[in-house]
Motif scaffolding. Structure first.
Motif, PDB file in Angstrom:
ATOM      1  N   VAL A  14       0.840  -1.205   0.000  1.00 13.27           N
ATOM      2  CA  VAL A  14       0.000   0.000   0.000  1.00 13.27           C
ATOM      3  C   VAL A  14       0.871   1.250   0.000  1.00 13.27           C
ATOM      4  CG1 VAL A  14      -1.695   1.329   1.294  1.00 13.27           C
ATOM      5  CG2 VAL A  14      -1.957  -1.141   1.086  1.00 13.27           C
ATOM      6  N   ALA A  15       1.892   1.293   0.835  1.00 13.80           N
ATOM      7  CA  ALA A  15       2.777   2.458   0.899  1.00 13.80           C
ATOM      8  C   ALA A  15       3.512   2.663  -0.425  1.00 13.80           C
ATOM      9  CB  ALA A  15       3.778   2.301   2.042  1.00 13.80           C
ATOM     10  N   VAL A  16       3.986   1.570  -1.042  1.00 14.99           N
ATOM     11  CA  VAL A  16       4.678   1.673  -2.321  1.00 14.99           C
ATOM     12  C   VAL A  16       3.718   2.162  -3.402  1.00 14.99           C
ATOM     13  CG1 VAL A  16       5.829   0.358  -4.143  1.00 14.99           C
ATOM     14  CG2 VAL A  16       6.402  -0.067  -1.748  1.00 14.99           C
ATOM     15  N   ALA A  17       2.497   1.615  -3.429  1.00 12.56           N
ATOM     16  CA  ALA A  17       1.516   2.020  -4.433  1.00 12.56           C
ATOM     17  C   ALA A  17       1.144   3.491  -4.278  1.00 12.56           C
ATOM     18  CB  ALA A  17       0.270   1.144  -4.325  1.00 12.56           C
ATOM     19  N   GLU A  18       0.960   3.945  -3.057  1.00 13.33           N
ATOM     20  CA  GLU A  18       0.596   5.345  -2.839  1.00 13.33           C
ATOM     21  C   GLU A  18       1.735   6.279  -3.221  1.00 13.33           C
ATOM     22  OE1 GLU A  18      -0.621   5.399   1.235  1.00 13.33           O
ATOM     23  OE2 GLU A  18      -2.681   4.753   0.772  1.00 13.33           O
ATOM     24  N   ALA A  19       2.975   5.866  -2.989  1.00 13.67           N
ATOM     25  CA  ALA A  19       4.119   6.684  -3.400  1.00 13.67           C
ATOM     26  C   ALA A  19       4.177   6.790  -4.923  1.00 13.67           C
ATOM     27  CB  ALA A  19       5.419   6.094  -2.853  1.00 13.67           C
ATOM     28  N   LEU A  20       3.937   5.695  -5.621  1.00 13.89           N
ATOM     29  CA  LEU A  20       3.916   5.727  -7.078  1.00 13.89           C
ATOM     30  C   LEU A  20       2.756   6.572  -7.593  1.00 13.89           C
ATOM     31  CD1 LEU A  20       4.762   2.004  -7.895  1.00 13.89           C
ATOM     32  CD2 LEU A  20       6.160   4.006  -8.467  1.00 13.89           C
ATOM     33  N   ALA A  21       1.609   6.499  -6.922  1.00 15.75           N
ATOM     34  CA  ALA A  21       0.433   7.253  -7.358  1.00 15.75           C
ATOM     35  C   ALA A  21       0.662   8.750  -7.283  1.00 15.75           C
ATOM     36  CB  ALA A  21      -0.789   6.859  -6.526  1.00 15.75           C
ATOM     37  N   ARG A  22       1.544   9.201  -6.396  1.00 13.18           N
ATOM     38  CA  ARG A  22       1.814  10.631  -6.265  1.00 13.18           C
ATOM     39  C   ARG A  22       2.681  11.174  -7.393  1.00 13.18           C
ATOM     40  NH1 ARG A  22       1.808   9.217  -0.643  1.00 13.18           N
ATOM     41  NH2 ARG A  22       4.046   8.798  -0.658  1.00 13.18           N
ATOM     42  N   ARG A  23       3.289  10.284  -8.158  1.00 10.70           N
ATOM     43  CA  ARG A  23       4.121  10.718  -9.284  1.00 10.70           C
ATOM     44  C   ARG A  23       3.244  11.125 -10.463  1.00 10.70           C
ATOM     45  NH1 ARG A  23       9.517   9.399  -9.447  1.00 10.70           N
ATOM     46  NH2 ARG A  23       9.341   9.445 -11.721  1.00 10.70           N
ATOM     47  N   GLU A  24       3.658  12.193 -11.166  1.00  9.20           N
ATOM     48  CA  GLU A  24       2.888  12.666 -12.311  1.00  9.20           C
ATOM     49  C   GLU A  24       3.030  11.753 -13.523  1.00  9.20           C
ATOM     50  OE1 GLU A  24       3.727  16.696 -13.234  1.00  9.20           O
ATOM     51  OE2 GLU A  24       2.827  17.478 -11.395  1.00  9.20           O
ATOM     52  N   ASP A  25       4.074  10.921 -13.559  1.00 11.07           N
ATOM     53  CA  ASP A  25       4.314  10.103 -14.749  1.00 11.07           C
ATOM     54  C   ASP A  25       3.742   8.696 -14.632  1.00 11.07           C
ATOM     55  OD1 ASP A  25       6.041   9.274 -12.790  1.00 11.07           O
ATOM     56  OD2 ASP A  25       7.857   9.313 -14.026  1.00 11.07           O
ATOM     57  N   THR A  26       2.930   8.428 -13.607  1.00 10.29           N
ATOM     58  CA  THR A  26       2.348   7.099 -13.444  1.00 10.29           C
ATOM     59  C   THR A  26       0.847   7.121 -13.669  1.00 10.29           C
ATOM     60  OG1 THR A  26       2.013   7.384 -11.060  1.00 10.29           O
ATOM     61  CG2 THR A  26       4.104   6.393 -11.786  1.00 10.29           C
ATOM     62  N   GLN A  27       0.330   5.989 -14.140  1.00 14.43           N
ATOM     63  CA  GLN A  27      -1.104   5.751 -14.263  1.00 14.43           C
ATOM     64  C   GLN A  27      -1.383   4.303 -13.889  1.00 14.43           C
ATOM     65  OE1 GLN A  27      -2.148   6.672 -18.322  1.00 14.43           O
ATOM     66  NE2 GLN A  27      -2.346   8.857 -17.930  1.00 14.43           N
ATOM     67  N   TRP A  28      -2.632   4.029 -13.608  1.00 18.02           N
ATOM     68  CA  TRP A  28      -3.091   2.669 -13.339  1.00 18.02           C
ATOM     69  C   TRP A  28      -2.189   1.950 -12.335  1.00 18.02           C
ATOM     70  CZ3 TRP A  28      -7.859   1.689 -14.324  1.00 18.02           C
ATOM     71  CH2 TRP A  28      -8.506   2.397 -15.356  1.00 18.02           C
ATOM     72  N   VAL A  29      -2.076   2.555 -11.167  1.00 17.24           N
ATOM     73  CA  VAL A  29      -1.328   1.937 -10.069  1.00 17.24           C
ATOM     74  C   VAL A  29      -2.266   0.971  -9.348  1.00 17.24           C
ATOM     75  CG1 VAL A  29      -0.024   2.324  -7.960  1.00 17.24           C
ATOM     76  CG2 VAL A  29       0.078   4.018  -9.820  1.00 17.24           C
ATOM     77  N   ARG A  30      -1.870  -0.301  -9.298  1.00 17.54           N
ATOM     78  CA  ARG A  30      -2.752  -1.336  -8.770  1.00 17.54           C
ATOM     79  C   ARG A  30      -2.014  -2.271  -7.835  1.00 17.54           C
ATOM     80  NH1 ARG A  30      -5.890  -3.184 -14.333  1.00 17.54           N
ATOM     81  NH2 ARG A  30      -7.468  -1.550 -14.297  1.00 17.54           N
ATOM     82  N   ILE A  31      -2.767  -2.851  -6.926  1.00 18.52           N
ATOM     83  CA  ILE A  31      -2.235  -3.865  -6.018  1.00 18.52           C
ATOM     84  C   ILE A  31      -2.842  -5.203  -6.399  1.00 18.52           C
ATOM     85  CG2 ILE A  31      -2.058  -4.602  -3.613  1.00 18.52           C
ATOM     86  CD1 ILE A  31      -2.311  -1.667  -2.802  1.00 18.52           C
ATOM     87  N   ALA A  32      -1.992  -6.223  -6.491  1.00 20.71           N
ATOM     88  CA  ALA A  32      -2.458  -7.530  -6.970  1.00 20.71           C
ATOM     89  C   ALA A  32      -1.751  -8.647  -6.231  1.00 20.71           C
ATOM     90  CB  ALA A  32      -2.196  -7.652  -8.473  1.00 20.71           C
TER      91      ALA A  32
END
Length: 255
Positions: A14-32
């Motif tokens: 969750v922490a890694v996904a939220e950090a990636l989501a804050r980046r402007e160059d990322t989309q479709w951040v998902r946990i699986a």
């Protein structure tokens, strides 16, 4: 565009996904994958992608493994061509949502255009008055420029739909290894299926990535067994169920 898969230590996804989501160059951040895998797509310039993949992510202690797949060719994306959405709308409603005809233009974006696009990326429903204040243009100029950018193909509107409203409660990423001679055939077939929201040929140990959306796991099995299995040249098929979507399209994490 790159699709990045990160294996995380238990409890860290969750922490890694939220950090990636804050980046402007990322989309479709998902946990699986039982909550230990994070997947995302990465855009941006080459230098920033290299820094993310080579320097920043490997230095993140909770990340235990990384694989990156470059999208070589996209055969199907989201938006108005996603068939499950179109199937619940009337023909008039589909036509109302269709983008204007595209007439590619060689004109370059100026600094004000970039401000306009950045504002629309943050809020696709921003009013002409708000966009006029942000760009320093008057409202009529903003409206005309948005129309020009859309018809030139420089501005594309993407629509996110809550798939549960359509009775589609299960999403899985499909990683296929296909013989090169059948690569185009399989990609084209997958793109024609109403169950897929995305299909692309990629680099990596698997060479096709698709996103399948079905009502439930049993319906996904039926799709895999009845529609994908008969396609020619498939050697392996790995299925990754999506547990949570942290970020969809857009330059910033959801507020």
């Amino acid at each position: 565009m790159w699709v990045v898969r990160l294996e995380c230590a238990p409890g860290a996804s969750v922490a890694v996904a939220e950090a990636l989501a804050r980046r402007e160059d990322t989309q479709w951040v998902r946990i699986a994958s039982g909550g230990t895998e994070v997947l995302c797509t990465v855009h941006g310039d080459d230098a920033d992608r290299e820094a993310l993949l080579l320097d920043r992510l490997p230095a993140t202690r909770p990340v235990t493994a990384i694989s990156a797949h470059c999208v070589l060719r996209s055969f199907k994306g989201g938006g108005p061509d996603w068939q499950p959405v179109a199937s619940v709308l009337t023909a008039d409603q589909v036509r109302a949502l269709e983008p204007p005809p595209v007439a590619p233009s060689a004109s370059a974006l100026d600094a004000t255009d970039r401000i306009l696009l950045a504002e629309l990326a943050l809020d696709g429903r921003a009013t002409p008055a708000a966009l006029a204040r942000a760009t320093g243009r008057d409202e009529s100029t903003v409206r005309c420029r948005i129309t020009a950018l859309r018809t030139s193909g420089l501005l594309v509107l993407d629509l996110d739909v809550d798939q549960r409203a359509l009775g589609l409660g299960f999403t899985a990423l499909l990683w296929l290894t296909v013989e090169p001679a059948h690569l185009t055939t399989v990609c084209t077939a997958l793109a024609s299926h109403e169950e897929t929201a995305f299909t692309a040929a990629t680099t990596g140990p698997t060479n096709i990535l698709a996103s399948a959306v079905t009502p439930d796991p049993d319906a996904c099995f039926t799709y895999l067994a009845d529609r994908i299995a008969p396609l020619p040249g498939i050697h392996t098929l790995r299925t990754t169920p999506i547990l949570r979507t942290v970020k969809r399209t857009g330059p910033a994490a959801p507020r």
